[in-house]
Design a protein around this motif. Structure first.
Motif, PDB file in Angstrom:
ATOM      1  N   GLY A 137      14.142   7.461 -84.276  1.00 41.76           N
ATOM      2  CA  GLY A 137      15.225   8.428 -84.230  1.00 41.76           C
ATOM      3  C   GLY A 137      15.083   9.496 -83.173  1.00 41.76           C
ATOM      4  O   GLY A 137      14.449   9.316 -82.134  1.00 41.76           O
ATOM      5  N   ASN A 138      15.670  10.670 -83.420  1.00 37.91           N
ATOM      6  CA  ASN A 138      15.717  11.755 -82.432  1.00 37.91           C
ATOM      7  C   ASN A 138      14.338  12.337 -82.130  1.00 37.91           C
ATOM      8  O   ASN A 138      14.112  12.838 -81.032  1.00 37.91           O
TER       9      ASN A 138
ATOM     10  N   PRO B  88      11.125  18.875 -88.002  1.00 41.52           N
ATOM     11  CA  PRO B  88      12.281  19.699 -88.347  1.00 41.52           C
ATOM     12  C   PRO B  88      13.366  18.865 -89.021  1.00 41.52           C
ATOM     13  O   PRO B  88      13.530  17.684 -88.724  1.00 41.52           O
ATOM     14  N   TRP B  89      14.090  19.467 -89.888  1.00 41.32           N
ATOM     15  CA  TRP B  89      15.228  18.864 -90.566  1.00 41.32           C
ATOM     16  C   TRP B  89      14.867  17.575 -91.313  1.00 41.32           C
ATOM     17  O   TRP B  89      15.617  16.615 -91.302  1.00 41.32           O
ATOM     18  N   SER B  90      13.707  17.568 -91.949  1.00 41.31           N
ATOM     19  CA  SER B  90      13.278  16.371 -92.659  1.00 41.31           C
ATOM     20  C   SER B  90      13.785  16.393 -94.099  1.00 41.31           C
ATOM     21  O   SER B  90      13.603  17.376 -94.819  1.00 41.31           O
ATOM     22  N   TRP B  91      14.411  15.293 -94.506  1.00 38.21           N
ATOM     23  CA  TRP B  91      14.892  15.161 -95.873  1.00 38.21           C
ATOM     24  C   TRP B  91      13.927  14.364 -96.742  1.00 38.21           C
ATOM     25  O   TRP B  91      14.141  14.229 -97.943  1.00 38.21           O
TER      26      TRP B  91
ATOM     27  N   GLY C 202       8.961   6.501 -95.462  1.00 38.29           N
ATOM     28  CA  GLY C 202       9.884   7.199 -94.581  1.00 38.29           C
ATOM     29  C   GLY C 202       9.319   8.486 -94.029  1.00 38.29           C
ATOM     30  O   GLY C 202       9.498   8.811 -92.853  1.00 38.29           O
ATOM     31  N   TRP C 203       8.590   9.243 -94.868  1.00 37.92           N
ATOM     32  CA  TRP C 203       8.019  10.505 -94.420  1.00 37.92           C
ATOM     33  C   TRP C 203       6.887  10.277 -93.424  1.00 37.92           C
ATOM     34  O   TRP C 203       6.736  11.009 -92.449  1.00 37.92           O
TER      35      TRP C 203
ATOM     36  N   LEU D 114      11.148  12.695-101.896  1.00 40.32           N
ATOM     37  CA  LEU D 114       9.903  12.488-102.627  1.00 40.32           C
ATOM     38  C   LEU D 114       9.846  13.340-103.893  1.00 40.32           C
ATOM     39  O   LEU D 114       9.406  12.867-104.950  1.00 40.32           O
ATOM     40  N   ALA D 115      10.293  14.568-103.816  1.00 35.90           N
ATOM     41  CA  ALA D 115      10.324  15.432-105.004  1.00 35.90           C
ATOM     42  C   ALA D 115      11.304  14.903-106.041  1.00 35.90           C
ATOM     43  O   ALA D 115      11.013  14.920-107.250  1.00 35.90           O
ATOM     44  N   ALA D 116      12.450  14.405-105.594  1.00 33.02           N
ATOM     45  CA  ALA D 116      13.418  13.842-106.533  1.00 33.02           C
ATOM     46  C   ALA D 116      12.874  12.587-107.203  1.00 33.02           C
ATOM     47  O   ALA D 116      13.081  12.373-108.407  1.00 33.02           O
ATOM     48  N   SER D 117      12.152  11.779-106.452  1.00 33.72           N
ATOM     49  CA  SER D 117      11.591  10.573-107.056  1.00 33.72           C
ATOM     50  C   SER D 117      10.472  10.920-108.033  1.00 33.72           C
ATOM     51  O   SER D 117      10.334  10.251-109.069  1.00 33.72           O
TER      52      SER D 117
END
Length: 139
Positions: A135-136, A88-91, A127-128, A96-99
């Motif tokens: 983290g959380n 959830p809440w993954s940026w 990171g993905w 990846l799409a922007a790169s």
């Protein structure tokens, strides 16, 4: 899925009838010369519809009968399989799409921009992949 199979068979027969009609009409209208663009498009549409109908029919038979979405008395939970774990809440997918878009933009504008995009892609992929280990949401 049975409804999809029937629809694709009907669509394939429809395209075949339209293709034959178009070819005959084209030969009569252009004094024996075939109009290739429309004839090819209709013949390939026929082939695609028939291939899809055949494939979906085979898949339906191999699944062993009616699926929950084919039954009228089925509940929503009957066809609710586990699709996997999604963070959830993954940026990271956005990064990846922007790169990837930066790489394509670099191919259009200048190669140096693609090099930066590849570096960001590597960071985004790492990171993905490892976001569930920190983290959380660590497991």
């Amino acid at each position: 899925m049975k409804a999809n199979v029937v629809l694709f068979w009907i669509l394939g027969v429809f395209f075949a009838i339209v293709a034959v009609t178009y070819i005959v009409w084209s030969l009569a209208y252009y004094d024996g010369h075939l109009e290739w663009a429309g004839a090819t498009a209709l013949i390939l549409s026929t082939a695609l519809s028939l291939f899809l109908a055949f494939y979906l029919g085979k898949v339906h038979k191999s699944q062993g009968g009616e699926l929950p979405e084919d039954r009228i008395d089925a509940n929503i939970d009957d066809g609710d399989p586990e699709l996997g774990h999604f963070s959830p809440w993954s940026w990271w997918p956005v990064t990846l799409a922007a790169s990837a878009s930066l790489i394509m933009l670099g191919l259009a504008i200048g190669f140096w921009l693609s090099v930066i995009g590849v570096a960001i892609t590597v960071v985004a992929l790492v990171g993905w992949v490892y976001e569930d280990y920190r983290g959380n949401f660590a497991r």
